[in-house]
Scaffold this active site. Structure first.
Site, short mmCIF file in Angstrom:
data_model
loop_
_atom_site.label_atom_id
_atom_site.label_comp_id
_atom_site.label_asym_id
_atom_site.label_seq_id
_atom_site.Cartn_x
_atom_site.Cartn_y
_atom_site.Cartn_z
N LYS A 12 0.84 -1.18 0.00
CA LYS A 12 0.00 0.00 0.00
C LYS A 12 0.89 1.24 0.00
O LYS A 12 1.83 1.35 0.79
CB LYS A 12 -0.89 -0.01 1.24
CG LYS A 12 -2.19 0.76 1.11
CD LYS A 12 -3.10 0.43 2.28
CE LYS A 12 -4.46 1.06 2.09
NZ LYS A 12 -5.38 0.71 3.20
N GLU A 14 -20.21 -5.41 8.78
CA GLU A 14 -21.21 -4.55 9.41
C GLU A 14 -22.37 -5.33 10.02
O GLU A 14 -22.88 -4.98 11.09
CB GLU A 14 -21.74 -3.54 8.40
CG GLU A 14 -20.71 -2.54 7.90
CD GLU A 14 -19.93 -3.02 6.68
OE1 GLU A 14 -19.14 -2.24 6.13
OE2 GLU A 14 -20.13 -4.20 6.28
N ARG A 39 -25.76 -1.40 5.62
CA ARG A 39 -25.49 -2.81 5.37
C ARG A 39 -25.95 -3.70 6.52
O ARG A 39 -25.99 -4.91 6.38
CB ARG A 39 -23.99 -3.01 5.11
CG ARG A 39 -23.40 -2.03 4.12
CD ARG A 39 -22.00 -2.38 3.73
NE ARG A 39 -21.99 -3.20 2.53
CZ ARG A 39 -20.91 -3.77 2.01
NH1 ARG A 39 -19.75 -3.62 2.60
NH2 ARG A 39 -20.99 -4.50 0.93
#
Length: 633
Positions: free
Chosen positions: A285, A371, A399
């Site tokens: 990353k 979630e 969600r």
């Protein structure tokens, strides 16, 4: 921002030109794409870390596949900046995340190469599988490729997609697991890169497939099972992908995601294999930009920054962010109450819970991008007598809607929902605007919904919610908080509103950040001879019915303001109360209309929607003076 200084990037139009570049030009192009992304995001902000990590992967994909016929689906889409640049949006990339510019995510209406738009994670496998099956049903050629991050792979939907794909066993279906976790050691990655150069090569694959066919002919299903078990045993000695093999995928991994030509060769070899394939790619990353490499969390998504130092260019805030106010308040309350626990679905820093996680590590739970699980997990904690505070961004709470209804509200479990980023959030656009939570929560029985006018009221509502022993939601916006903070907590009577200013002509019932807007509207209209009552409607549900009735009796015109959708929102609730109880007052509502709102700075979006204080004042004045009332405004 001129592209003239980019030697290779300047001369290519789109991905079709990649085939004509030499290896040296490809390497230069990768460097230039990184430089271009840093240049633009330093001015516009954006998801720089994820995109810098997939430059080589993107080039390899676009050399191995053709997005005019192959479906390339990027999970979430915040890692797709190189893809945007190489699919005909090189010049438009300068407008990234700007009002009326290109989106920071994939968007189907933006480009024919954006095959699926998403701002929420873990949808890519399901979507690309649907595309692959759809092509089969239409008897069309082409591959379907899903690129999903290791973080997104923690979500249940990702495994639902994998499970279904393993069962359907489609050809030309590839999942690329983009793993950028720093804990995977380089030497292991190198060993697996070498191993997979062999395992994806046809010299290995063809005998492997033939062995399966021969054993099945000789021994039937027993032979096929034997071949499968032998293969699993061998691969289990070398590869960590047995779980994917058990789900019906051929696992290839791990591959160095920055070794572009090895990666391209792996993709080309995978194209010749049958059945669903999972390729495990290791990337870094923030690759190629030291500040992003060293601080991956901060550079996941960042506001404009100094590209030399990597330091944000934000103006110094006078007040802490709403998230910081929430996090600090929760820490103070948790110091006095050992039953308080905090849960977040992979948003520790964003939700202001870093301090809590350090002070109370045994009472902090980051459940990953899950979630639904987070909500039901909080419900289980509540059953055991703990006091769970569950922090979501408003857009991500969507969600977990079934779990809020079925697992918490129905059972009256005392879970506090701290709903961050409520309302318009700006440059992240329609996938991230938190404008639906009032409407979808208001329909649920047993749940209390609140919104603070300032920082201290957020503290007090949080305290009230924790002590209420009821399902309780506190919603607050993104950005800098308002008002002074007192070093104390006070319970607020549930369902109570407060009159901040009294007037005789019009009553403005305001929710959350709209309280300050209403006060500004009052000052503007005061110069026009109009007198407004301003009410802080901090409890969206239940209403302060006693005060509402008083206001309806004393004011002919009622205004409501909320940073949520009008359909089913707070203003709708006021309209329903008036209708159900026979009131004929005139009602004008301010909020988000029935459409998805684009990306851009919040004040520009509000200006487009007529939601700036001066715009609201003009509309109220015109309607009041011209007597052009409507029951629903």
């Amino acid at each position: 921002m001129s592209l003239e200084n980019y030697k290779v990037l300047n001369k290519i139009k789109d991905y079709k030109d990649l085939k004509h570049l030499s290896k040296e030009e490809i390497k230069t192009l990768a460097d230039e794409i990184r430089k271009y992304i840093i240049e633009i995001t330093s001015k516009n902000g954006g998801h720089i870390g994820p995109s810098l990590g997939v430059v080589e992967l993107t080039i390899a994909l676009l050399r191995a596949f053709d997005p005019s016929k192959d479906r390339i689906v990027w999970d979430i889409g915040h890692q797709a900046y190189p893809y945007k640049i190489l699919t005909g949006r090189k010049e438009e990339f300068k407008t990234l995340r700007k009002y009326k510019g290109i989106s920071g995510f994939l968007k189907r209406e933006e480009s024919p190469y954006d095959h699926f738009g998403a701002g929420h994670s873990s949808t890519s496998i399901s979507a690309s599988l649907g595309m692959r099956v759809g092509k089969d049903l239409k008897k069309e050629d082409g591959y379907a490729i899903a690129i999903i991050g290791d973080g997104a792979m923690t979500a249940g939907q990702a495994f639902e997609g994998l499970n279904n794909a393993g069962w359907l066993d489609p050809d030309k279906f590839i999942v690329i697991l983009n793993d950028n976790q720093m804990s995977i050691s380089p030497n292991v990655g190198a060993i697996y890169t070498y191993f997979n150069k062999i395992i994806t090569n046809q010299v290995f694959q063809k005998p492997r497939q033939k062995l399966k066919v021969i054993l099945k002919k000789l021994l039937g299903d027993t032979g096929a099972n034997l071949a499968r078990k032998l293969e699993e045993y061998i691969k289990g000695l070398f590869a960590p992908g047995i779980i994917f093999e058990e789900l019906g995928f051929t696992y290839i991994g791990t591959i160095d995601g920055h070794s572009l030509f090895d990666l391209e060769k792996t993709l080309e070899n995978a194209k010749k294999m049958r059945g669903p394939i999972l390729i495990h790619v290791i990337t870094q990353k923030g690759k190629g930009y030291k500040p992003a490499e060293e601080n991956a969390t901060a550079f996941h998504g960042i506001s404009p920054f100094d590209k030399i130092t990597g330091l944000p260019l934000k103006k110094a805030s006078q007040n802490p962010s709403w998230s910081k106010v929430f996090g600090s308040a929760l820490c103070q309350l948790a110091e006095k109450d050992e039953k308080i626990v905090a849960i977040t679905p992979a948003m520790r820093e964003g939700s202001g819970l870093y301090e809590f996680s350090q002070k109370f590590p045994e009472r902090f739970f980051d459940v990953g991008i899950a979630e639904q699980h987070a909500a039901t997990f909080a419900g289980g904690l509540a059953v055991e007598g703990l006091k769970p505070v569950l922090s979501y961004y408003s857009t991500f709470l969507q969600r977990a809607y079934d779990q809020v209804i079925h697992d918490i509200a129905l059972q009256k479990l005392p879970v506090v929902f701290a709903i961050d980023r409520a309302g318009l959030v700006g440059e992240d656009g329609p996938t991230h605007h938190g404008v639906f939570d009032i409407a979808f929560l208001r329909a649920v029985p047993n749940i209390i919904i609140t919104a603070p006018k300032d920082a201290q009221e957020l503290r007090n509502l949080l305290y009230t919610g924790i002590e209420s022993q009821l399902p309780f939601a506190v919603r607050y916006p993104r950005g800098e908080s308002s008002g002074k903070i007192e070093d104390k907590f006070e319970k607020i009577p549930i369902g109570s509103w407060e009159i901040l200013e009294e007037g005789k002509d019009i009553a403005f019932l305001a929710v959350g950040k709209y309280v300050n807007k209403a006060l500004k509207v009052r000052e503007i209209l005061k110069t026009k001879g109009l007198s407004l009552t301003v009410v802080n409607a901090r409890f969206i549900k239940p209403f302060d019915e006693k005060l509402l009735i008083k206001i309806l009796k004393e004011h002919e015109i009622i205004i409501t303001g909320e940073d949520g959708v009008l359909n089913g929102g707070f203003g709708s609730g006021v309209a329903e109360f008036m209708l159900d109880n026979g009131y004929t007052n005139k009602l004008l509502r301010f909020g988000i209309p029935d459409k998805f709102i684009t990306h851009g700075k919040v004040h520009l979006l509000e200006e487009e929607l007529g939601l700036l204080p001066e715009q609201m004042a003009d509309k109220i004045e015109n309607i009041f003076l011209k007597k052009t009332y409507k029951t629903v405004g």
